[in-house]
Design a protein around this motif. Sequence first.
Motif, PDB file in Angstrom:
ATOM      1  N   VAL A 139      18.052 -46.550 -43.692  1.00 31.89           N
ATOM      2  CA  VAL A 139      17.192 -46.498 -44.873  1.00 31.89           C
ATOM      3  C   VAL A 139      17.317 -45.146 -45.560  1.00 31.89           C
ATOM      4  N   ARG A 140      17.303 -44.067 -44.773  1.00 29.71           N
ATOM      5  CA  ARG A 140      17.354 -42.716 -45.333  1.00 29.71           C
ATOM      6  C   ARG A 140      18.678 -42.457 -46.046  1.00 29.71           C
ATOM      7  N   SER A 141      19.771 -42.983 -45.491  1.00 35.21           N
ATOM      8  CA  SER A 141      21.083 -42.728 -46.074  1.00 35.21           C
ATOM      9  C   SER A 141      21.418 -43.675 -47.218  1.00 35.21           C
ATOM     10  N   GLY A 142      20.534 -44.653 -47.458  1.00 38.46           N
ATOM     11  CA  GLY A 142      20.742 -45.562 -48.579  1.00 38.46           C
ATOM     12  C   GLY A 142      21.667 -46.708 -48.291  1.00 38.46           C
ATOM     13  N   ASP A 143      22.013 -46.944 -47.024  1.00 39.35           N
ATOM     14  CA  ASP A 143      22.846 -48.103 -46.676  1.00 39.35           C
ATOM     15  C   ASP A 143      22.076 -49.377 -46.959  1.00 39.35           C
ATOM     16  N   GLY A 144      22.638 -50.262 -47.719  1.00 40.61           N
ATOM     17  CA  GLY A 144      21.943 -51.499 -48.041  1.00 40.61           C
ATOM     18  C   GLY A 144      22.059 -52.510 -46.927  1.00 40.61           C
ATOM     19  N   PRO A 145      20.958 -53.009 -46.384  1.00 41.33           N
ATOM     20  CA  PRO A 145      21.039 -54.019 -45.334  1.00 41.33           C
ATOM     21  C   PRO A 145      21.470 -55.362 -45.892  1.00 41.33           C
ATOM     22  N   GLY A 146      22.167 -56.150 -45.076  1.00 41.54           N
ATOM     23  CA  GLY A 146      22.466 -57.506 -45.470  1.00 41.54           C
ATOM     24  C   GLY A 146      21.278 -58.403 -45.241  1.00 41.54           C
ATOM     25  N   GLU A 147      21.270 -59.551 -45.835  1.00 41.04           N
ATOM     26  CA  GLU A 147      20.157 -60.486 -45.677  1.00 41.04           C
ATOM     27  C   GLU A 147      20.677 -61.850 -45.248  1.00 41.04           C
ATOM     28  N   VAL A 148      20.014 -62.468 -44.297  1.00 41.81           N
ATOM     29  CA  VAL A 148      20.294 -63.847 -43.936  1.00 41.81           C
ATOM     30  C   VAL A 148      19.658 -64.745 -44.990  1.00 41.81           C
ATOM     31  N   SER A 149      20.452 -65.574 -45.618  1.00 43.93           N
ATOM     32  CA  SER A 149      19.942 -66.362 -46.744  1.00 43.93           C
ATOM     33  C   SER A 149      18.907 -67.369 -46.283  1.00 43.93           C
ATOM     34  N   SER A 150      17.908 -67.576 -47.129  1.00 43.33           N
ATOM     35  CA  SER A 150      16.850 -68.533 -46.835  1.00 43.33           C
ATOM     36  C   SER A 150      16.112 -68.832 -48.123  1.00 43.33           C
ATOM     37  N   ARG A 151      15.557 -70.037 -48.222  1.00 49.80           N
ATOM     38  CA  ARG A 151      14.762 -70.365 -49.405  1.00 49.80           C
ATOM     39  C   ARG A 151      13.459 -69.598 -49.409  1.00 49.80           C
ATOM     40  N   HIS A 152      13.035 -69.154 -48.254  1.00 47.91           N
ATOM     41  CA  HIS A 152      11.761 -68.445 -48.147  1.00 47.91           C
ATOM     42  C   HIS A 152      11.996 -67.081 -47.516  1.00 47.91           C
ATOM     43  N   SER A 153      11.452 -66.043 -48.125  1.00 52.03           N
ATOM     44  CA  SER A 153      11.522 -64.713 -47.531  1.00 52.03           C
ATOM     45  C   SER A 153      10.562 -64.649 -46.354  1.00 52.03           C
ATOM     46  N   PRO A 154      10.733 -63.655 -45.472  1.00 51.79           N
ATOM     47  CA  PRO A 154       9.769 -63.492 -44.376  1.00 51.79           C
ATOM     48  C   PRO A 154       8.337 -63.381 -44.871  1.00 51.79           C
ATOM     49  N   ALA A 155       8.148 -62.653 -45.973  1.00 48.46           N
ATOM     50  CA  ALA A 155       6.789 -62.523 -46.518  1.00 48.46           C
ATOM     51  C   ALA A 155       6.248 -63.877 -46.975  1.00 48.46           C
ATOM     52  N   ASP A 156       7.130 -64.716 -47.548  1.00 52.21           N
ATOM     53  CA  ASP A 156       6.697 -66.057 -47.969  1.00 52.21           C
ATOM     54  C   ASP A 156       6.237 -66.886 -46.767  1.00 52.21           C
ATOM     55  N   TRP A 200       5.392 -45.779 -44.549  1.00 54.14           N
ATOM     56  CA  TRP A 200       4.755 -47.002 -44.046  1.00 54.14           C
ATOM     57  C   TRP A 200       5.489 -48.238 -44.568  1.00 54.14           C
ATOM     58  N   SER A 201       5.768 -48.277 -45.857  1.00 58.21           N
ATOM     59  CA  SER A 201       6.476 -49.430 -46.424  1.00 58.21           C
ATOM     60  C   SER A 201       7.881 -49.554 -45.851  1.00 58.21           C
ATOM     61  N   THR A 202       8.556 -48.425 -45.687  1.00 60.69           N
ATOM     62  CA  THR A 202       9.895 -48.444 -45.104  1.00 60.69           C
ATOM     63  C   THR A 202       9.866 -48.942 -43.666  1.00 60.69           C
ATOM     64  N   ALA A 203       8.885 -48.464 -42.911  1.00 65.21           N
ATOM     65  CA  ALA A 203       8.757 -48.884 -41.514  1.00 65.21           C
ATOM     66  C   ALA A 203       8.526 -50.385 -41.409  1.00 65.21           C
ATOM     67  N   LEU A 204       7.663 -50.914 -42.279  1.00 68.14           N
ATOM     68  CA  LEU A 204       7.402 -52.351 -42.268  1.00 68.14           C
ATOM     69  C   LEU A 204       8.666 -53.145 -42.586  1.00 68.14           C
ATOM     70  N   LEU A 235       5.570 -48.574 -35.556  1.00 67.04           N
ATOM     71  CA  LEU A 235       5.095 -48.140 -36.861  1.00 67.04           C
ATOM     72  C   LEU A 235       4.576 -46.706 -36.799  1.00 67.04           C
ATOM     73  N   ARG A 236       3.911 -46.361 -35.713  1.00 61.27           N
ATOM     74  CA  ARG A 236       3.454 -44.982 -35.553  1.00 61.27           C
ATOM     75  C   ARG A 236       4.634 -44.022 -35.534  1.00 61.27           C
ATOM     76  N   LEU A 237       5.663 -44.370 -34.778  1.00 66.49           N
ATOM     77  CA  LEU A 237       6.842 -43.515 -34.705  1.00 66.49           C
ATOM     78  C   LEU A 237       7.530 -43.373 -36.056  1.00 66.49           C
TER      79      LEU A 237
END
Length: 399
Positions: A139-156, A200-204, A235-237
Motif C-alpha cells: 500500500v505504501r509503495s503504491g503497488d496496485g492489488p489485483g482483484e478477484v472478479s465478482s458481481r458483488h464487492s466484499p462490502a456489498d 485505519w482505512s488502509t488497514a481495513l 488493525l491495532r498494529l
Amino acid sequence: MGTIAGARSGRAREVPGPDAESAVLERELTEAVLAGAARSDVLHALARATGRQVRLLSAEGAPLATTDGGAGVSAAVADGVLTDATGPVVDTLDGLRATALPVRAGTAVTGVLLTLGPGGPRVRALAGAAVTALLIDAVRSGDGPGEVSSRHSPADVIAALRAGTVSSSVCAAARELGIDLQRPPAGAVLHYDGSRLRAWSTALAWLEHPVQQEGRTAWTVVPDESVLVRLQNRLRLMTGDDCADLVVAASGSHTDSLLGLADSFTEAERLLGLARTRRVPLLTFDRCGVVQALLPLPRARLEAYAEAHLGPVRHRPELMVTLRAWLAERGSRQSVSQQLHLHRNSVGYRVRQIKHLLGTDPLLPAASAELHLALAALDLLAADDRRLHGDDEPESPRH
C-alpha cells in the motif's frame, strides 16, 4: 534492519509458548515497516527467523524481491496458489522446491511469498507472520492489488448480510470470500477511536476478511472470538497507535439462519456501544453476562425496568457511582473508599441513603440481582443513545 533484529532478541522472551515466535515476529515486522523498513528488510528478517531463503513474487509469479536472487514460478502456479487451487508446495522455475503462501486480503492480492526448502508448521507460521508487513509495504509503495472478479464487492456482501436481503448471487459471492452460510458466523463490528483515519482505512482494505466501512466503524463476520481478536490486533498494529485500546470490537450471537445473522449484527452494534460506554476494548455476546437477556428488549421495556428499580437514586450521580462500587466490591467499605477516594464515613453515609431511598439492602441476593440487571439496562440505554445519535467522536486516549 538492525532494529528488527535488535527488537527481536529483546522481546522474544515476552510471550512463551509454541505460537510466541510468529506472534512476536509479526509485531516486529509490522512495526518496522510502519517505521520505514523496506520489503527487502522484511524478507531478510524472515530468512533469519526461518533459516530459509525467501522470495516475494508478483501475482503473475515474477520475482519482486528475494534474499538469494532466485527465480519465481509460472503464472499458472502463482494463480493456483492465489486461488487455493493447489497445495502450498511448489517448484520454482530454477528447479527448487518451496512452500508458497498467498499475500492477500479478502479478494485483493499483491503476490506470493516463497520459503525455499522443507516447510513445516513452524516455517509456515513464521512466513504468515510477514504477510501483514508486506501488505502495508504494498500500500505504501503504491503497488496496485489485483482483484478477484465478482458481481458483488466484499462490502456489498457484508451490507446484504447485515440487512438480511441475501440473494443467490450474494451467497455465491460470500462462498468465494470463504463465508460459510450453512453455518452462519457471528456479525461483528469494529470501531476506531484514534486520529490516524487514513491508516485505519488502509488497514481495513488489507484485512483478510470482507469488510464494510463507514468512517470510523467497520462491519465483518467472524466464526469465533479468536478470529475477532486477531483482526482487532492486526488493525491495532497497522494503524500504529500507541494506545492499545483505540480499536474497540464486538460481536453478536451465532445463529442457524441468515435472518438470525442480521439480528447478530444488530446485537454486535449494541454491544459495541456498551463496550465504548464501559471503556472495554472487546465485548462479545458470549461474554456480556446478563446483558444477553436485555438485548432483545425494546427501549421502553429497558427504561421501565431501570426506573422501577433505580428511580429514587437514578438521578443522583454520587449515589449511583457509590451503588455501582458497593455492589462490585460486595459491601467492602474500605475498597469503595479507596476506589472513590472518599472517607469511610462518607461511604457509610451514602450507603445508608441508598438503602433508605431504595427501601432494601442492595447486598441481599434478590435485590442485588435486580440492581445489577437495572444498572446493565441503564448502560445499554446510554450505549443506544450514543449509537442512535450518531456519536462518532473519538474517545479521549486511554492508557
